[in-house]
Design an enzyme around this catalytic site. Structure first.
Site, mmCIF file in Angstrom:
data_model
loop_
_atom_site.group_PDB
_atom_site.id
_atom_site.type_symbol
_atom_site.label_atom_id
_atom_site.label_comp_id
_atom_site.label_asym_id
_atom_site.label_seq_id
_atom_site.Cartn_x
_atom_site.Cartn_y
_atom_site.Cartn_z
ATOM 1 N N ASP A 157 17.743 -26.564 -0.416
ATOM 2 C CA ASP A 157 17.090 -25.285 -0.143
ATOM 3 C C ASP A 157 18.151 -24.197 -0.013
ATOM 4 O OD1 ASP A 157 14.700 -26.613 -0.073
ATOM 5 O OD2 ASP A 157 14.434 -26.495 2.096
ATOM 6 N N ARG A 182 15.699 -24.159 -8.823
ATOM 7 C CA ARG A 182 14.372 -23.674 -8.410
ATOM 8 C C ARG A 182 14.468 -22.177 -8.117
ATOM 9 N NH1 ARG A 182 13.597 -25.328 -2.579
ATOM 10 N NH2 ARG A 182 13.162 -27.396 -3.374
HETATM 11 P P1 FAD Z 1 3.865 -14.177 -2.916
HETATM 12 O O1 FAD Z 1 4.708 -13.106 -3.517
HETATM 13 O O2 FAD Z 1 3.942 -14.387 -1.438
HETATM 14 O O3 FAD Z 1 2.372 -13.953 -3.336
HETATM 15 C C1 FAD Z 1 2.038 -13.661 -4.695
HETATM 16 C C2 FAD Z 1 0.656 -14.184 -4.989
HETATM 17 O O4 FAD Z 1 0.653 -15.640 -4.899
HETATM 18 C C3 FAD Z 1 -0.413 -13.725 -4.007
HETATM 19 O O5 FAD Z 1 -0.897 -12.449 -4.331
HETATM 20 C C4 FAD Z 1 -1.449 -14.830 -4.187
HETATM 21 O O6 FAD Z 1 -2.181 -14.633 -5.376
HETATM 22 C C5 FAD Z 1 -0.593 -16.080 -4.354
HETATM 23 N N1 FAD Z 1 -0.323 -16.701 -3.047
HETATM 24 C C6 FAD Z 1 0.827 -16.670 -2.350
HETATM 25 N N2 FAD Z 1 0.699 -17.343 -1.190
HETATM 26 C C7 FAD Z 1 -0.563 -17.798 -1.136
HETATM 27 C C8 FAD Z 1 -1.315 -18.530 -0.180
HETATM 28 N N3 FAD Z 1 -0.771 -18.933 0.981
HETATM 29 N N4 FAD Z 1 -2.590 -18.825 -0.471
HETATM 30 C C9 FAD Z 1 -3.163 -18.409 -1.626
HETATM 31 N N5 FAD Z 1 -2.502 -17.699 -2.566
HETATM 32 C C10 FAD Z 1 -1.231 -17.388 -2.320
HETATM 33 N N6 FAD Z 1 12.442 -19.555 0.050
HETATM 34 C C11 FAD Z 1 13.759 -19.512 0.325
HETATM 35 O O7 FAD Z 1 14.278 -18.452 0.693
HETATM 36 N N7 FAD Z 1 14.525 -20.643 0.203
HETATM 37 C C12 FAD Z 1 14.016 -21.828 -0.246
HETATM 38 O O8 FAD Z 1 14.744 -22.818 -0.352
HETATM 39 C C13 FAD Z 1 12.641 -21.874 -0.590
HETATM 40 N N8 FAD Z 1 12.087 -23.006 -1.067
HETATM 41 C C14 FAD Z 1 10.794 -22.969 -1.512
HETATM 42 C C15 FAD Z 1 10.269 -24.097 -2.136
HETATM 43 C C16 FAD Z 1 8.997 -24.054 -2.688
HETATM 44 C C17 FAD Z 1 8.462 -25.252 -3.406
HETATM 45 C C18 FAD Z 1 8.213 -22.849 -2.580
HETATM 46 C C19 FAD Z 1 6.840 -22.763 -3.169
HETATM 47 C C20 FAD Z 1 8.708 -21.763 -1.911
HETATM 48 C C21 FAD Z 1 9.992 -21.799 -1.365
HETATM 49 N N9 FAD Z 1 10.526 -20.693 -0.708
HETATM 50 C C22 FAD Z 1 11.863 -20.689 -0.404
HETATM 51 C C23 FAD Z 1 9.641 -19.578 -0.275
HETATM 52 C C24 FAD Z 1 9.651 -18.418 -1.266
HETATM 53 O O9 FAD Z 1 10.884 -17.742 -1.228
HETATM 54 C C25 FAD Z 1 8.526 -17.394 -0.957
HETATM 55 O O10 FAD Z 1 8.751 -16.839 0.315
HETATM 56 C C26 FAD Z 1 7.129 -17.956 -0.950
HETATM 57 O O11 FAD Z 1 6.962 -18.916 -1.962
HETATM 58 C C27 FAD Z 1 6.113 -16.805 -1.190
HETATM 59 O O12 FAD Z 1 6.284 -16.224 -2.457
HETATM 60 P P2 FAD Z 1 5.328 -16.586 -3.692
HETATM 61 O O13 FAD Z 1 6.100 -16.399 -4.951
HETATM 62 O O14 FAD Z 1 4.782 -17.961 -3.514
HETATM 63 O O15 FAD Z 1 4.117 -15.597 -3.639
#
Ligand code: FAD
Length: 278
Positions: A107, A158
């Site tokens: 991560d 990732r």
């Molecule tokens: P967002 O920009 O939050 O949302 C965009 C759209 O996605 C929303 O409008 C909606 O349509 C959909 N969506 C988002 N969340 C939801 C929900 N809860 N329910 C329904 N629809 C939703 N961050 C780090 O800094 N370091 C890491 O190592 C790290 N590892 C990760 C590993 C994985 C597998 C994932 C999925 C995320 C990780 N993250 C990590 C978190 C990441 O940085 C984001 O903060 C988080 O994924 C939210 O961004 P997003 O792109 O999913 O969507």
């Protein structure tokens, strides 16, 4: 015991519970990335203990036919104690995983840790010939350039938007600008990465963009989402694409659970409904 309300986002308090979750999720076509909850240790002892727990988890995974990988946090393996401690613990985990052919994700934490994390990734990516992966954050201004360095290495990357709150000097802070950076990075990755791309996002727009870029460039890719978030989409997508679910587990579940609940009003509503229905 893990209350039912938290079990939407957390795969259990113990490794056997997490492995059982992995089995059920695998049966629906989705691989599982297991993360033992724990971070920001300021003493060596808990960092060593978590490294040992990951080694045991790797042994457990190797004894099964599960589609399961692990994901570690640098500060969980001792980065706040010292870079040497982190490197030693990471090496223990990666060597054990490599012996068993279990893939290790790293991560990415706050922006002050990016160099140490990428350097450690580079070392193990070369040593294992691609048995490790690292997360990069599109909201950091440096990431587009970091990707050029990563494109020449074995191993997976990732791409996420970024979960931390870095200062303006090093990061894009407006959501549309972060989304633009995510799209730019994704486009570059599909052009330049041979070992495939991991799309770490729940955003339907980014998942659709990845599919278009895959059609254009033929680059293999996987989608990664968190346990408890858009799970229907995870299982639907798995009919056509490689999908991995990031599933945290362990006794330190409370603060992770709060983060999930507070980040989105739908999750808060879910939690309140669960409490109201007893
Ligand atoms: P967002 O920009 O939050 O949302 C965009 C759209 O996605 C929303 O409008 C909606 O349509 C959909 N969506 C988002 N969340 C939801 C929900 N809860 N329910 C329904 N629809 C939703 N961050 C780090 O800094 N370091 C890491 O190592 C790290 N590892 C990760 C590993 C994985 C597998 C994932 C999925 C995320 C990780 N993250 C990590 C978190 C990441 O940085 C984001 O903060 C988080 O994924 C939210 O961004 P997003 O792109 O999913 O969507």
């Amino acid at each position: 015991m893990l209350p039912p309300i938290a079990s939407r986002f957390v795969a259990g308090e113990t490794a056997p519970a997490a492995l059982e979750h992995a089995r059920e999720t695998n049966e629906r076509g989705v691989g599982v990335i297991l993360n033992l909850l724990g971070e920001h240790y300021d003493e060596r002892e808990p960092a060593d203990a978590d490294a040992a727990a990951y080694c045991e988890l790797v042994d457990d995974i190797a004894g099964t036919d599960l589609r399961a990988r692990i994901s570690v946090k640098p500060s969980q393996l001792g980065l706040d104690v010292g870079e040497e401690v982190f490197r030693e613990n990471l090496a223990r985990v990666v060597e054990r995983a490599d012996e068993h052919g279990v893939f290790v994700w790293m991560d990415m934490e706050d922006h002050t840790t990016t160099d140490a994390t990428l350097d450690a990734f580079e070392h193990h990516a070369r040593e294992t010939g691609g048995g490790v992966g690292v997360c990069v954050q599109a909201n950091l201004r440096r990431t587009r350039e970091d990707l050029e360095r990563l494109a020449d290495l074995p191993g997976k990357v990732r791409l996420v938007k970024g979960a931390y709150d870095p200062p303006e000097a090093v990061a894009y802070r407006e959501k549309p600008r972060v989304n633009e950076a995510y799209r730019d990075c994704l486009e570059y990755m599909f052009e330049a990465f041979d070992d495939g791309v991991a799309v770490g996002s729940h955003d339907p727009e980014m998942v659709a963009l990845a599919e278009r870029l895959h059609d254009e460039h033929g680059t293999p890719y996987e989608v990664q989402m968190l346990m408890g978030v858009r799970e229907d989409a995870q299982f639907d997508l798995a009919d056509e694409r490689e999908v991995w679910q990031y599933a945290p587990y362990g006794s330190k579940w409370l603060s992770y659970f709060y983060r999930r609940v507070l980040e989105r009003k739908e999750n808060l509503a879910f939690a309140l409904r669960a409490v109201a229905s007893g």
